[in-house]
Design a protein around this motif. Structure first.
Motif, PDB file in Angstrom:
ATOM      1  N   ARG A  74      13.177  -0.879   6.381  1.00 30.86           N
ATOM      2  CA  ARG A  74      12.414   0.259   5.818  1.00 30.86           C
ATOM      3  C   ARG A  74      12.849   0.294   4.430  1.00 30.86           C
ATOM      4  NH1 ARG A  74       9.486  -0.821   9.426  1.00 30.86           N
ATOM      5  NH2 ARG A  74       8.857   0.664  11.087  1.00 30.86           N
ATOM      6  N   ARG A  76      11.011   0.062   1.734  1.00 30.05           N
ATOM      7  CA  ARG A  76      10.037   0.768   0.785  1.00 30.05           C
ATOM      8  C   ARG A  76      10.418   2.246   0.971  1.00 30.05           C
ATOM      9  NH1 ARG A  76       4.177  -1.166  -0.004  1.00 30.05           N
ATOM     10  NH2 ARG A  76       4.438  -0.767  -2.421  1.00 30.05           N
ATOM     11  N   ALA A  77      10.418   2.706   2.279  1.00 37.35           N
ATOM     12  CA  ALA A  77      10.465   4.350   2.493  1.00 37.35           C
ATOM     13  C   ALA A  77      11.723   4.738   1.907  1.00 37.35           C
ATOM     14  CB  ALA A  77      10.577   4.628   4.014  1.00 37.35           C
ATOM     15  N   ALA A  78      13.072   4.108   2.112  1.00 38.14           N
ATOM     16  CA  ALA A  78      14.236   4.304   1.797  1.00 38.14           C
ATOM     17  C   ALA A  78      14.408   4.293   0.214  1.00 38.14           C
ATOM     18  CB  ALA A  78      15.405   3.425   2.365  1.00 38.14           C
ATOM     19  N   GLY A  80      12.004   4.785  -1.855  1.00 38.85           N
ATOM     20  CA  GLY A  80      11.116   5.896  -2.036  1.00 38.85           C
ATOM     21  C   GLY A  80      11.692   7.289  -2.135  1.00 38.85           C
ATOM     22  N   HIS A 138       7.584  -6.226  -3.425  1.00 38.72           N
ATOM     23  CA  HIS A 138       7.991  -6.579  -2.051  1.00 38.72           C
ATOM     24  C   HIS A 138       9.084  -7.737  -1.762  1.00 38.72           C
ATOM     25  CE1 HIS A 138       5.674  -4.730   0.910  1.00 38.72           C
ATOM     26  NE2 HIS A 138       4.719  -4.420   0.199  1.00 38.72           N
ATOM     27  N   GLU A 151      -0.596 -10.702   5.428  1.00 32.53           N
ATOM     28  CA  GLU A 151      -1.292  -9.424   5.090  1.00 32.53           C
ATOM     29  C   GLU A 151      -2.721  -9.631   5.022  1.00 32.53           C
ATOM     30  OE1 GLU A 151       0.966  -7.457   2.296  1.00 32.53           O
ATOM     31  OE2 GLU A 151       2.863  -8.270   3.142  1.00 32.53           O
TER      32      GLU A 151
END
Lengths: 151, 168
Positions: A74, A76-78, A80, A138, A151
């Motif tokens: 995670r 991206r969340a971290a 962020g 990414h 994706e």
């Protein structure tokens, strides 16, 4: 393709590096929440109770985000959350400069040598840039050959 | 794209929530102490307060040392006189919580109300410094800090102490 090769490793190195910084920052404060509460109180931003609430919770957020970055889960969340935290830290530091408060930033080790707001701001700018990079770019798995469209 | 961003925000929220709850559970004793201590101070001090902080602010070792070295604060020891005589921060005034009413007049005579006062006792588990700090604020002192590390932290840092056991 040398440049491309380097980029492939730049991101994981940055990710683990930033993760370790936040793990370290979090652990130091978790070990001494009362001293950290005093550091937060020195900013004279929050009411008395909330200094302690921040001291109880913020180090854990730093710790968990650091752990997530190091493990690569995670990301991206971290990153962020780290962006948001760094913006808040920088606003608080800037406010001490504006108000002429000469206090320790309380960013890492509590007590000891005083870190000036300018030094802390410069440091936070670097962390912020790293976190933005991690959040936006990414991570591509380091594999050769073509990957089927995910994706 | 929008869906993905929402997902990241959701994850961020969950991470912050889990970490914060862990932190609150880990520090529940401190938080309960702060909240319960603060509630009764609101009941007793608010009428006497002059609009500003009615509750003493916590101060760290470095801040206290800075004030001490500049001679910018009066240090008040909230422990009892016997413990005080065994060892205390050099230059500190003794003001035990139990003898507050009998000793406060002497302090009021010597220390003006605008002075900065740092109250300490026996470290993190000790609440007398906060109690004395609140009483001082109720008596009109405006700049009262509580040094939560107290005498043990001061002594461990090798800062000036005096008393019968000051060599120990």
């Amino acid at each position: 393709m040398m440049k491309h090769e380097m980029w492939r490793y730049a991101r994981p190195i940055l990710r683990v590096g930033l993760g370790l910084v936040f793990l370290y920052a979090g652990i130091l404060k978790i070990l001494d929440p009362v001293a950290f509460a005093a550091s937060v109180a020195a900013y004279k931003i929050l009411p008395y109770n909330l200094n302690y609430l921040v001291a109880a919770t913020l180090p854990w957020v730093e710790f968990v985000c650091g752990l997530l970055l190091v493990t690569g889960y995670r990301v991206r969340a971290a990153s962020g959350i780290i962006i948001a935290m760094n913006l808040a830290f920088m606003a608080a530091l800037a406010s001490t400069i504006v108000r002429g408060l000469d206090i320790d930033c309380g960013c890492f080790r509590q007590g000891g040598e005083k870190t000036s707001a300018w030094v802390a701001l410069a440091r936070d700018t670097i962390f912020l840039a790293a976190a933005i990079f991690l959040c936006v770019k990414h991570e591509k798995p380091i594999v050769t050959g073509k990957i089927p469209a995910w994706e | 794209m929008k869906l993905k961003l929402n997902r990241v925000f959701l994850e961020m929220g969950v991470i912050v929530l889990i970490a914060s709850v862990t932190g609150m559970l880990w520090n529940h004793k401190m938080l309960i102490g702060v909240w319960s201590g603060n509630l009764d101070s609101f009941a007793t001090v608010s009428s006497a307060s002059q609009g500003q902080d009615a509750v003493p602010a916590p101060a760290g070792l470095m801040q206290v040392r800075d004030l001490y070295e500049r001679g910018a604060a009066v240090l008040v020891d909230a422990r009892d006189t016997l413990v005080f005589s065994r060892g205390h921060i050099k230059g500190a005034v003794v003001l035990p919580v139990g003898e507050f009413d009998s000793r406060i007049a002497a302090l009021l005579a010597k220390v003006p109300l605008h002075s900065t006062i740092v109250v300490y006792c026996n470290g993190y588990g000790c609440h007398d410094s906060m109690a004395v700090g609140k009483k001082l604020m109720a008596r009109g002192y405006r700049n009262v800090l509580v040094f939560e590390g107290g005498y043990p932290e001061w002594k461990d840092a090798g800062l000036p102490v005096e008393g019968e056991n000051d060599e120990a």
